[in-house]
Write a protein that holds these residues in place. Structure first.
Motif, mmCIF file in Angstrom:
data_model
loop_
_atom_site.group_PDB
_atom_site.id
_atom_site.type_symbol
_atom_site.label_atom_id
_atom_site.label_comp_id
_atom_site.label_asym_id
_atom_site.label_seq_id
_atom_site.Cartn_x
_atom_site.Cartn_y
_atom_site.Cartn_z
ATOM 1 N N LEU A 136 0.754 -1.101 0.153
ATOM 2 C CA LEU A 136 0.195 -0.046 0.060
ATOM 3 C C LEU A 136 0.885 1.315 -0.159
ATOM 4 C CD1 LEU A 136 -2.579 -1.215 2.855
ATOM 5 C CD2 LEU A 136 -2.964 -0.935 0.459
ATOM 6 N N ARG A 137 0.990 2.100 -1.094
ATOM 7 C CA ARG A 137 1.823 3.076 -1.281
ATOM 8 C C ARG A 137 1.280 4.328 -0.808
ATOM 9 N NH1 ARG A 137 5.337 2.595 -6.800
ATOM 10 N NH2 ARG A 137 6.545 4.016 -5.638
ATOM 11 N N ARG A 138 2.365 5.016 -0.231
ATOM 12 C CA ARG A 138 2.128 6.389 0.080
ATOM 13 C C ARG A 138 3.317 7.025 -0.651
ATOM 14 N NH1 ARG A 138 -2.471 8.605 2.717
ATOM 15 N NH2 ARG A 138 -2.952 7.022 4.205
ATOM 16 N N GLU A 139 3.098 8.265 -1.382
ATOM 17 C CA GLU A 139 3.880 9.147 -2.376
ATOM 18 C C GLU A 139 4.509 10.095 -1.451
ATOM 19 O OE1 GLU A 139 4.858 7.949 -4.970
ATOM 20 O OE2 GLU A 139 3.528 6.396 -5.304
ATOM 21 N N LYS A 140 3.878 10.839 -0.518
ATOM 22 C CA LYS A 140 4.678 11.840 0.069
ATOM 23 C C LYS A 140 4.138 11.676 1.577
ATOM 24 C CE LYS A 140 4.576 15.097 -4.093
ATOM 25 N NZ LYS A 140 3.891 16.092 -4.434
ATOM 26 N N ALA A 180 -4.026 -6.486 7.842
ATOM 27 C CA ALA A 180 -4.847 -5.513 8.857
ATOM 28 C C ALA A 180 -3.754 -4.765 9.312
ATOM 29 C CB ALA A 180 -5.561 -6.087 9.873
ATOM 30 N N PHE A 181 -2.760 -5.051 9.789
ATOM 31 C CA PHE A 181 -1.525 -4.351 10.496
ATOM 32 C C PHE A 181 -1.052 -3.330 9.362
ATOM 33 C CE2 PHE A 181 2.767 -3.478 12.025
ATOM 34 C CZ PHE A 181 2.394 -2.476 13.218
ATOM 35 N N ALA A 182 -1.028 -4.025 7.967
ATOM 36 C CA ALA A 182 -0.026 -3.099 7.155
ATOM 37 C C ALA A 182 -1.184 -2.040 6.797
ATOM 38 C CB ALA A 182 -0.330 -3.975 5.527
ATOM 39 N N HIS A 183 -2.734 -2.128 6.491
ATOM 40 C CA HIS A 183 -3.495 -1.103 6.416
ATOM 41 C C HIS A 183 -3.198 -0.044 7.462
ATOM 42 C CE1 HIS A 183 -6.085 -2.303 3.056
ATOM 43 N NE2 HIS A 183 -5.703 -3.319 3.271
ATOM 44 N N GLN A 184 -3.170 -0.303 8.831
ATOM 45 C CA GLN A 184 -3.014 0.497 9.854
ATOM 46 C C GLN A 184 -1.746 1.422 9.803
ATOM 47 O OE1 GLN A 184 -3.343 -2.584 12.957
ATOM 48 N NE2 GLN A 184 -5.433 -1.924 13.303
ATOM 49 N N LEU A 185 -0.539 0.635 9.354
ATOM 50 C CA LEU A 185 0.671 1.358 9.029
ATOM 51 C C LEU A 185 0.281 2.355 7.796
ATOM 52 C CD1 LEU A 185 3.184 -1.471 8.980
ATOM 53 C CD2 LEU A 185 3.158 0.382 10.649
ATOM 54 N N HIS A 186 -0.384 2.074 6.763
ATOM 55 C CA HIS A 186 -0.570 2.757 5.709
ATOM 56 C C HIS A 186 -1.389 4.171 6.120
ATOM 57 C CE1 HIS A 186 -2.893 3.839 1.787
ATOM 58 N NE2 HIS A 186 -1.385 3.974 1.434
ATOM 59 N N ALA A 187 -2.317 3.993 7.104
ATOM 60 C CA ALA A 187 -3.301 5.140 7.416
ATOM 61 C C ALA A 187 -2.341 5.897 8.282
ATOM 62 C CB ALA A 187 -4.355 4.373 8.495
ATOM 63 N N ALA A 247 0.879 0.898 15.537
ATOM 64 C CA ALA A 247 1.272 1.266 14.050
ATOM 65 C C ALA A 247 1.589 2.816 14.219
ATOM 66 C CB ALA A 247 -0.036 1.418 13.025
ATOM 67 N N LYS A 248 0.890 3.709 14.990
ATOM 68 C CA LYS A 248 1.208 5.035 15.529
ATOM 69 C C LYS A 248 2.641 5.099 15.948
ATOM 70 C CE LYS A 248 -3.692 6.638 16.447
ATOM 71 N NZ LYS A 248 -3.696 7.465 15.281
ATOM 72 N N ARG A 249 2.981 4.405 16.795
ATOM 73 C CA ARG A 249 4.335 4.237 17.211
ATOM 74 C C ARG A 249 5.456 4.258 16.448
ATOM 75 N NH1 ARG A 249 5.755 3.536 22.993
ATOM 76 N NH2 ARG A 249 3.901 3.178 24.440
ATOM 77 N N VAL A 250 5.373 3.329 15.574
ATOM 78 C CA VAL A 250 5.841 2.921 14.403
ATOM 79 C C VAL A 250 6.155 3.989 13.518
ATOM 80 C CG1 VAL A 250 6.474 1.336 12.399
ATOM 81 C CG2 VAL A 250 5.497 0.406 14.516
ATOM 82 N N ALA A 251 4.972 4.682 13.115
ATOM 83 C CA ALA A 251 5.075 5.726 12.274
ATOM 84 C C ALA A 251 5.713 6.816 12.888
ATOM 85 C CB ALA A 251 3.708 6.232 11.751
#
Length: 312
Positions: A42-46, A70-77, A300-304
């Motif tokens: 799941l890509r984020r460009e910026k 599910a965790f990948a979607h949370q990281l993407h969010a 996911a918030k902590r990882v981000a």
């Protein structure tokens, strides 16, 4: 040489953004020995500021990459590019461990060949600007840390360890440690006798080649990381690692308790280590070695925050 095969068409799930939905296929990496590794993302460009960091999830032993959707979607969010890939012989990767023609492999193949090819392919696809981090669960964390320490290929910008730790039996206490050691010795012996580890039938670790189980058992017995047939000194490489490391212990995790994480992190004295404990109260639900993947929003918030500018 490694052949990188971009996805020829959009995944059927590419248009779905619901939590836990299938990740679109980003590319497929093919190695000279015929092994293939689909990489989903799941890509984020910026991001603000600069390009969005990317996080590649490395699964636990015998656990398919789809388990982490599910965790990948949370990281993407949380503003990250989230990627998944199966370890060799697991999930979507080929050849399967149960394939009679499968080439025998152990830790060395994974950390010195597979991850090198996958990381290089992701770097080529995403471009040089986005930082790339490995996030490894259990065995995925151990092997991700060794790979990063070896410094082969284009490399990564840091490693997150979640519910991961050394399987050295002495890190598990006077009661559990001897039982773990007996289990490791049994797994190595059974794998040698049967030609592979029938983990699906036995309820532990999924189906694995005997080389992986022998390397796993050796590390459990000696406390040291090494790979049969490799000339590289993994322990020496770990001592020189100077990247950021996020070390996450998970409440209720009996498979990777805090002393096991301590032993693993102790191997990288030069790393910039950030230690956190992920609790059920923070997650909003019960946690254990696997349940955190279903209650990973706060993590996911902590990882981000750690992977973002100024965080690591």
């Amino acid at each position: 040489m490694t052949q990188q095969e971009p996805a020829s068409e959009q995944s059927p799930a590419a248009g779905r953004a619901e939590q836990g939905g299938e990740l679109p296929l980003l590319l497929t990496v093919q190695l000279p020995d015929g092994a293939r590794f689909p990489v989903r993302a799941l890509r984020r460009e910026k991001a603000s500021p600069g390009p969005a960091p990317a996080v590649l999830i490395l699964p636990a032993m015998g656990t398919p990459a789809r388990y982490y959707r599910a965790f990948a979607h949370q990281l993407h969010a949380e503003g990250l590019t989230a990627l998944t890939v199966d370890l060799r012989g697991q999930g979507e990767s080929t050849p399967r461990v149960t394939d009679a023609a499968a080439v025998e492999h152990g830790y060395g193949t994974i950390v010195e060949h597979d991850l090198v090819a996958v990381v290089d392919a992701i770097r080529a696809e995403l471009g040089p600007e986005p930082p790339l981090f490995l996030l490894g669960h259990s065995l995925g964390g151990q092997l991700g840390l060794v790979h990063a320490a070896l410094g082969i290929g284009r490399g990564v910008d840091g490693v997150a360890l979640v519910a991961s730790g050394s399987v050295w039996f002495r890190a598990y206490g006077r009661l559990r440690g001897p039982l773990l050691l007996l289990g490791q010795l049994f797994a190595a012996a059974a794998s040698t006798l049967l030609g592979r580890w029938p983990g699906v039938r036995l309820g532990f670790g999924g189906n694995q080649p005997k080389g992986v189980m022998r390397d796993w058992a050796r590390q459990g017995r000696t406390g040291r990381y090494s790979a049969t047939g490799s000339s590289r000194d993994y322990e020496a490489a770990l001592r020189t690692l100077d990247l950021p490391v996020l070390a996450v212990s998970v409440e209720g995790d009996t498979w990777a308790p805090a002393p096991a994480l301590d032993h693993l992190v102790g191997k990288v004295p030069g790393a910039r280590v950030t230690r956190i404990r992920y609790s059920g109260q923070e997650a909003g639900g019960r946690l254990d070695h696997f349940a955190w993947t279903r209650a990973g929003g706060a993590l996911a918030k902590r990882v981000a925050a750690w992977a973002g500018p100024g965080g690591s």
